[in-house]
Design an enzyme around this catalytic site. Structure first.
Site, PDB file in Angstrom:
ATOM      1  N   ALA A  14     -47.545  81.019 -32.900  1.00  0.00           N
ATOM      2  CA  ALA A  14     -47.971  82.180 -32.122  1.00  0.00           C
ATOM      3  C   ALA A  14     -46.814  83.069 -31.691  1.00  0.00           C
ATOM      4  CB  ALA A  14     -48.754  81.720 -30.891  1.00  0.00           C
ATOM      5  N   ARG A  18     -41.498  80.499 -39.726  1.00  0.00           N
ATOM      6  CA  ARG A  18     -40.351  80.021 -40.496  1.00  0.00           C
ATOM      7  C   ARG A  18     -40.809  79.626 -41.885  1.00  0.00           C
ATOM      8  NH1 ARG A  18     -41.968  77.042 -36.701  1.00  0.00           N
ATOM      9  NH2 ARG A  18     -40.451  77.798 -35.217  1.00  0.00           N
ATOM     10  N   ASP A 243     -52.143  74.621 -37.794  1.00  0.00           N
ATOM     11  CA  ASP A 243     -50.807  74.061 -37.574  1.00  0.00           C
ATOM     12  C   ASP A 243     -50.838  72.710 -36.876  1.00  0.00           C
ATOM     13  OD1 ASP A 243     -51.562  75.132 -35.119  1.00  0.00           O
ATOM     14  OD2 ASP A 243     -49.929  76.591 -35.019  1.00  0.00           O
ATOM     15  N   THR A 244     -51.819  72.500 -35.999  1.00  0.00           N
ATOM     16  CA  THR A 244     -51.900  71.202 -35.339  1.00  0.00           C
ATOM     17  C   THR A 244     -52.302  70.108 -36.316  1.00  0.00           C
ATOM     18  OG1 THR A 244     -52.580  72.360 -33.338  1.00  0.00           O
ATOM     19  CG2 THR A 244     -52.795  69.980 -33.336  1.00  0.00           C
ATOM     20  N   ASN A 302     -57.146  70.681 -25.964  1.00  0.00           N
ATOM     21  CA  ASN A 302     -56.249  71.817 -26.194  1.00  0.00           C
ATOM     22  C   ASN A 302     -55.920  72.418 -24.833  1.00  0.00           C
ATOM     23  OD1 ASN A 302     -54.993  74.172 -27.022  1.00  0.00           O
ATOM     24  ND2 ASN A 302     -56.442  74.554 -28.682  1.00  0.00           N
TER      25      ASN A 302
END
Length: 476
Positions: A14, A18, A243-244, A302
């Protein structure tokens, strides 16, 4: 001699992104960050959006560097991002509008409107996903309410990583793990919830065929190949594109008494299960059943993470203090303990213009002493996060009938060692940290499974233990 496989993980968070090159020699994994860039929202006419074209251009820069670095011997590419956000395509495959950022305020009050058509209990029974105003279900309802014309003319919905994969390959899929974040997907049927689409008048035709991690999406388009200097085929692989999901894939979990905490802008704390937990108690505690690599269930909560520190640092530096994270940590360690406490998930911290002022206002309204110095404020944030983690672990133990003995913390947030130690102290659990680049590593492991280099996630986690230095924190 084993030929080293080289794969590229494009990992977009967020606040930053990369491109990480993973080199695997059959036993050990080496990482090299080839490209880094800032990411974040931008206001357009008071609406908060993502700069999606910039994100795509940065991905291409990363691929170009990887192709050059490997002398055109790059084996595959995989993309992961945050969840819930999406782009809409018209019948010609053209992006219809700039994708909204999940922190945009268009979903304020929408949740209650949705519940007049489909109750909280019915939605949770269908999806097993915790309720947050930023979820795709509420974003879509905001579309229906405020600009129904765009849904009337949309042909396809692609979640953020799906959209970026489409820009690379021309192929349209919804990846399994990212689909599960939407609160539109049924984890028991492994398909979109007809009940939700029918009751909320969402056009089900815009959703895509589900693709699973370790499946090939397609070859990179010729024009992109020319732009990036690619010769021959370069496949794009579906990874745990949430991503998690990728971060948890890299967490070196060893038994059922382990929990994970993916620490970054958000904190995602949970355990890995074979089946979802969807019942009255998990609804009451607002736990979520997101899906993972190898069809696991990420049963988690979360919660707000280092967003609070990130935003304070932004304001402090804007005001001329020029503090590094190291400076903030040192000041926090020297500050008075437990001067104040806060609820990290309080609505006033979602996207304030000035986070330090928002925290002071919270303390004023809750009758607490207000922190004045950065060290005092930072210490209170770290302590409050650790207290929150302790409470979530206790609820997790109750809901799963497991006794959590070890918490595996992964992600960039573990560089805040003060937070890791406070978490061990307050939770009374053994904390093991590493890897920092968990999301990129999980992305890479899934690509290696797709390429036939490793058999499964269990083998991948053993490779992580052999490749990355882990650190242990015990309660003090």
């Amino acid at each position: 001699m084993t030929v080293s496989k080289k794969v590229l993980a494009c990992d977009l968070g967020a606040s930053s992104g990369r491109a990480v090159l993973g080199s695997f020699d059959g036993k050990k994994l080496d990482l090299e960050v080839l490209h880094k860039f800032s990411n974040g929202g931008t206001y357009l006419n008071n609406d908060f959006h993502w700069d999606t074209l910039k994100q795509f251009n940065e991905i291409k820069k990363g691929i170009k560097k990887a192709v050059k670095k490997t002398s055109n011997n790059l084996d595959s590419v995989g993309i992961d991002t945050w969840g819930v956000d999406y782009g809409l395509l018209d019948k010609n495959g053209t992006l219809m509008s700039v994708p909204f950022h999940y922190r945009d305020d268009r979903t304020e009050g929408i949740m209650e409107e949705v519940f007049t058509k489909l109750s909280r209990e019915e939605i949770y029974q269908e999806t097993g996903i915790q309720f947050m105003e930023l979820n795709t279900i509420f974003q879509l309802y905001a579309e229906l309410k405020n600009r129904s014309w765009i849904l009337d003319n949309a042909a396809d919905l692609l979640f953020t990583p799906d959209l970026l994969n489409y820009f690379l390959t021309g192929k349209k899929y919804n990846e399994y793990t990212i689909a599960s974040t939407s609160q539109l997907f049924n984890p028991n049927t492994n398909n979109w919830s007809d009940k939700i689409y029918d009751n909320l008048d969402f056009p089900g035709s815009i959703m895509q065929e589900i693709i699973h991690p370790a499946e090939k999406i397609g070859d990179i388009l010729e024009k992109v190949k020319k732009e990036c200097g690619i010769e021959g085929e370069l496949p794009v692989i579906a990874v745990g594109s949430h991503d998690t999901a990728s971060a948890v894939a890299a967490a070196p979990l060893q038994d059922k008494n382990s929990a994970y905490l993916s620490s970054g802008t958000w904190s995602l704390l949970g355990t890995e299960l074979e089946q979802p937990v969807i019942n009255e108690q998990s609804l009451k505690e607002n736990f979520t059943n997101e899906l993972g690599v190898e069809k696991t269930v990420r049963f988690l909560k979360n919660i707000t993470g280092l967003w609070l520190i990130q935003e304070c640092k932004r304001i402090w530096n804007r005001d001329g203090l020029n503090l590094s994270y190291s400076d903030i940590t040192k000041a926090a360690e020297a500050a008075e303990p437990f001067k104040y406490s806060l609820d990290p998930d309080h609505h006033s911290f979602v996207n304030p213009d000035n986070m330090p002022e928002a925290i002071k206002n919270y303390c004023r309204e809750t009758g607490q002493e207000m922190p004045e110095e950065p060290g005092e404020m930072a210490r209170g944030i770290y302590e409050s996060l650790a207290v929150n983690y302790k409470e979530v672990i206790e609820k997790l133990e109750s809901l799963t009938d497991r006794k959590i003995e070890t918490l595996h913390m992964v992600g960039g947030g573990i560089q805040a060692e003060i937070l890791c130690q406070y978490t061990a102290n307050i939770s009374k659990k053994r904390v093991v940290t590493g890897p920092i680049e968990a999301t990129a590593i999980g992305n890479i492991l899934t690509q290696l499974i797709a390429l036939g280099e490793i058999e499964n996630l269990r083998q991948g986690r053993e490779i992580v233990r052999n490749s990355v230095e882990l650190k242990e924190y015990l309660p003090e």
